[in-house]
Design a protein around this motif. Sequence first.
Motif, PDB file in Angstrom:
ATOM      1  N   ASP A   1     -12.549   3.709   3.927  1.00  0.00           N
ATOM      2  CA  ASP A   1     -11.332   3.249   3.961  1.00  0.00           C
ATOM      3  C   ASP A   1     -10.834   1.818   4.126  1.00  0.00           C
ATOM      4  O   ASP A   1     -11.460   0.662   4.725  1.00  0.00           O
TER       5      ASP A   1
ATOM      6  N   ASN B   1      -4.612   6.421  -1.971  1.00  0.00           N
ATOM      7  CA  ASN B   1      -3.759   4.758  -1.732  1.00  0.00           C
ATOM      8  C   ASN B   1      -3.972   4.054  -3.059  1.00  0.00           C
ATOM      9  O   ASN B   1      -5.127   3.854  -4.075  1.00  0.00           O
TER      10      ASN B   1
ATOM     11  N   ASN C   1       0.707  -0.947   0.235  1.00  0.00           N
ATOM     12  CA  ASN C   1       0.065   0.036  -0.266  1.00  0.00           C
ATOM     13  C   ASN C   1       1.087   1.327  -0.248  1.00  0.00           C
ATOM     14  O   ASN C   1       1.444   1.677   0.383  1.00  0.00           O
TER      15      ASN C   1
ATOM     16  N   LEU D   1       1.102   5.143   0.394  1.00  0.00           N
ATOM     17  CA  LEU D   1      -0.089   6.406   0.379  1.00  0.00           C
ATOM     18  C   LEU D   1       0.404   7.755   0.422  1.00  0.00           C
ATOM     19  O   LEU D   1       1.664   7.505   0.677  1.00  0.00           O
TER      20      LEU D   1
ATOM     21  N   SER E   1      -8.277   0.604   3.454  1.00  0.00           N
ATOM     22  CA  SER E   1      -6.203   0.159   2.267  1.00  0.00           C
ATOM     23  C   SER E   1      -5.944  -1.209   2.752  1.00  0.00           C
ATOM     24  O   SER E   1      -4.896  -1.596   2.397  1.00  0.00           O
TER      25      SER E   1
ATOM     26  N   GLN F   1      -6.400  12.703   0.228  1.00  0.00           N
ATOM     27  CA  GLN F   1      -5.763  10.759   0.293  1.00  0.00           C
ATOM     28  C   GLN F   1      -5.693  10.180  -0.644  1.00  0.00           C
ATOM     29  O   GLN F   1      -7.015  10.534  -1.655  1.00  0.00           O
TER      30      GLN F   1
END
Length: 805
Positions: free
Chosen positions: A566, A401, A359, A361, A568, A399
């Motif tokens: 989210d 990801n 991941n 970010l 992620s 944000q």
Amino acid sequence: MKSLLTLIISLLISIIVKSQTTDGYSISGNILDSVTNKPINFATVILKNEKNVQLKSVLTNKEGFFNLDKLANGTFQLLIINVGSQNKKASVVINNSSKNFGNLFLVTSPTQLKGVTISAERPLIKQEIDRITYDLKADPESKVNSVLEMMRKVPMLSVDGDDNIQLQGNSNYKILINGRPSGMMERNPKDILKSMPASSIERIEVITTPPAKYDGEGLSGIINIITFKKLDNGTNGTINVNHRFPVGGPGMGGSFTLKSGKFGMASNFGGNLNSTPLLNNSNTRFTTGINPTNLFQTGVRDSEGKSGYIGTELSFEIDSLNLISAQINYNASDNESFNAQNSLLSNNNAIIQRYELNNNLTGSGNGIDAAINYQLGFKKDKNQLLTFSYRYYDFTNNQFNNVNIINPIAYNLTDYQQFNSGGSKEQTLQVDYTLPIKKLIIEAGAKAIFRDNNSNFEVQSLNQDGNYIIDALRTNIFDNTQNVYGIYNTYQFNLKQWGIKAGLRAEQTAINANFYGANEQFTSNALNFIPSISINRKFKNNTSINFGASSRIQRPGINQLNPFVDRSNPNFETTGNPDLKPMSGNSVEMSFSSFKKLQLNVGLRGMFFKDIIMPRIVTDEITNITRSSYGNNGTATMVGLNVNANYPFSSKLRASLNLTANYGRVSGEVNGTLIETKGLMKRAFGSLTYKPSKTWQATGSVNYNGRNFTLQGSTNAFVTSSLSINKDFLANKLSISLAANNAFNKYRNVINSINGPSFTQESFNQNYQRNFTTSINYRFGKLKEAIKKNKKGINNSDVSSGAAI
């Protein structure tokens, strides 16, 4: 409510019209040395009325000339002050004409002062009727530490291992800068306070019983950071340069103040770079029921980022009765992180699901707020004030990801990307009026806040052709508006050794939320009455007792409302809840203060909450996904004790101690199951300062944070330590400091335990704790005449940043 606001504003405008008359008379003259007959520049000329109340002050120019203009008829006293000369007084009567003294001569003082040495220690703690103040300028560690690190020493404040601030064990509070809201503290306070050098701060106020003039929100109270004191003509500033290694990074910050005639400016600024090496983390979850499962996840992560801020306050004194002031603040941050993870889900030693995940970010954000205030004074009493204020605030957080799935077994999701752009815009109108009547001060005002929260979130999945396409079921636009209308009235009465402040605030809140993708809408209206009272009784020998009681509310913030999911970590989903309603609470407190050789403050407090906004965590037995959201989960009660003590064993050795103990009980319903959690939360901070000479100082400190808990879980205890050495040069203008933090512990292991219906969960995160800091702090400039600041302004202390007890 709108008609009431209109009536109040109309009445206040009528006061302005009746009270404003302009008399254009002046007092002038030339200040000369009685021996040389040369003009004296920068002499201070002060004008007072018959009651000895200061009305105006100016400095003489290079020709020794001064002029005090726009004066009304009356009898005045003129006081002329100059270093090295005897003070001179003169009486003057203004009767429909101006007065020119001509030449005024100052006589040289027979005793010249070569310097002034202050032998008494500045008190670290000060108790006032509704707040307690910690003086950072009296603490030498402020030259090497950040504001966040210094907060561990402030009574009733604590900082946990993740750098989250708590006020008496609670995270529902508001942070103000110089008594006003700031975008720096509303968007990302933790990162800003890490980069803000404590040397640029004057003091920190903890207001546990906020008076009615403050907004009703902030269950625990208000943290008010004062960046500068009332300063004088000229320039003044501080510069701090520091570097933290092997984790952290370089940083700088400072403050600058300018006063020139009727114009004043005060700024504070700072920024830093930070990086963290690879650290370990893990998640363990056990589910029960028909098909029990075991989930084990292990991974590593690293991160780096940068942040910066600047804030400026401006003031212009039109005349002795009219003042215009303004503020503008800006902050921005960028961060990147990488997380690699292995996940194994099993049942009776058989693999149900397995995958590896990478991941990446990236995040960024910025915030800006600006305000303007007009303050009107009245001739019959300088403390009678009418203030009009306007504030604009805007922030965004972004944000992104990028999640890659590697070597999947029984896992059918492909690589995906998720975007979330969220923010808030806010406009505030406010009017305040202060009326002193002998020993009684009456305050009243009205306010309207128009707030618009928004979120645009989108998920894209990788298809068989190698392209990312939008997942419509996980994409939406969310918009939430909050309009808050408030009025307040407070009374403060001082009689000999007693001080009483009481008031009532009424707030009406209208909420409207829209989900454009799902075509859903939510509305809510509520009216709250918020009383408060504070009583102070002073005794001999610098001791006092305080009592306070208040009701408070807390509206949910955008992070708690935002329905963005989210994903992620595919086995753990987190999201907000747009259906949240405000929580409310009542508090009662009593404290004892003694400021003799032993500076001691002891406080007791009880807090009672309902409709608490707390995380609500459940596990789906079919999908094996744990979902975390927010809910108005239940009720809570907390009783706390706080002790702060400072004692000088000698002129060279001083010790300080800050102890907090809170016993809390919280109960609520999660997924149809009633849960109750209770326990004791403890904090302790102790330091020992040794000052062998005027320019050398060493300080050692130890900080203990006990277990903290929420409705469904708890966080383990931890200990930190610090040793700093400081050396002053150039008459204390230049300071060089070294600090070793947690020299004996390289890492801090953060363990969060969570219990829910049919599951238990534990997360482990390794944080780098050991670091070394070098810091250079330089003070420059000289100021001679106080900057005028409006005494009222906008205080939007009404939005929650999180919740825990």
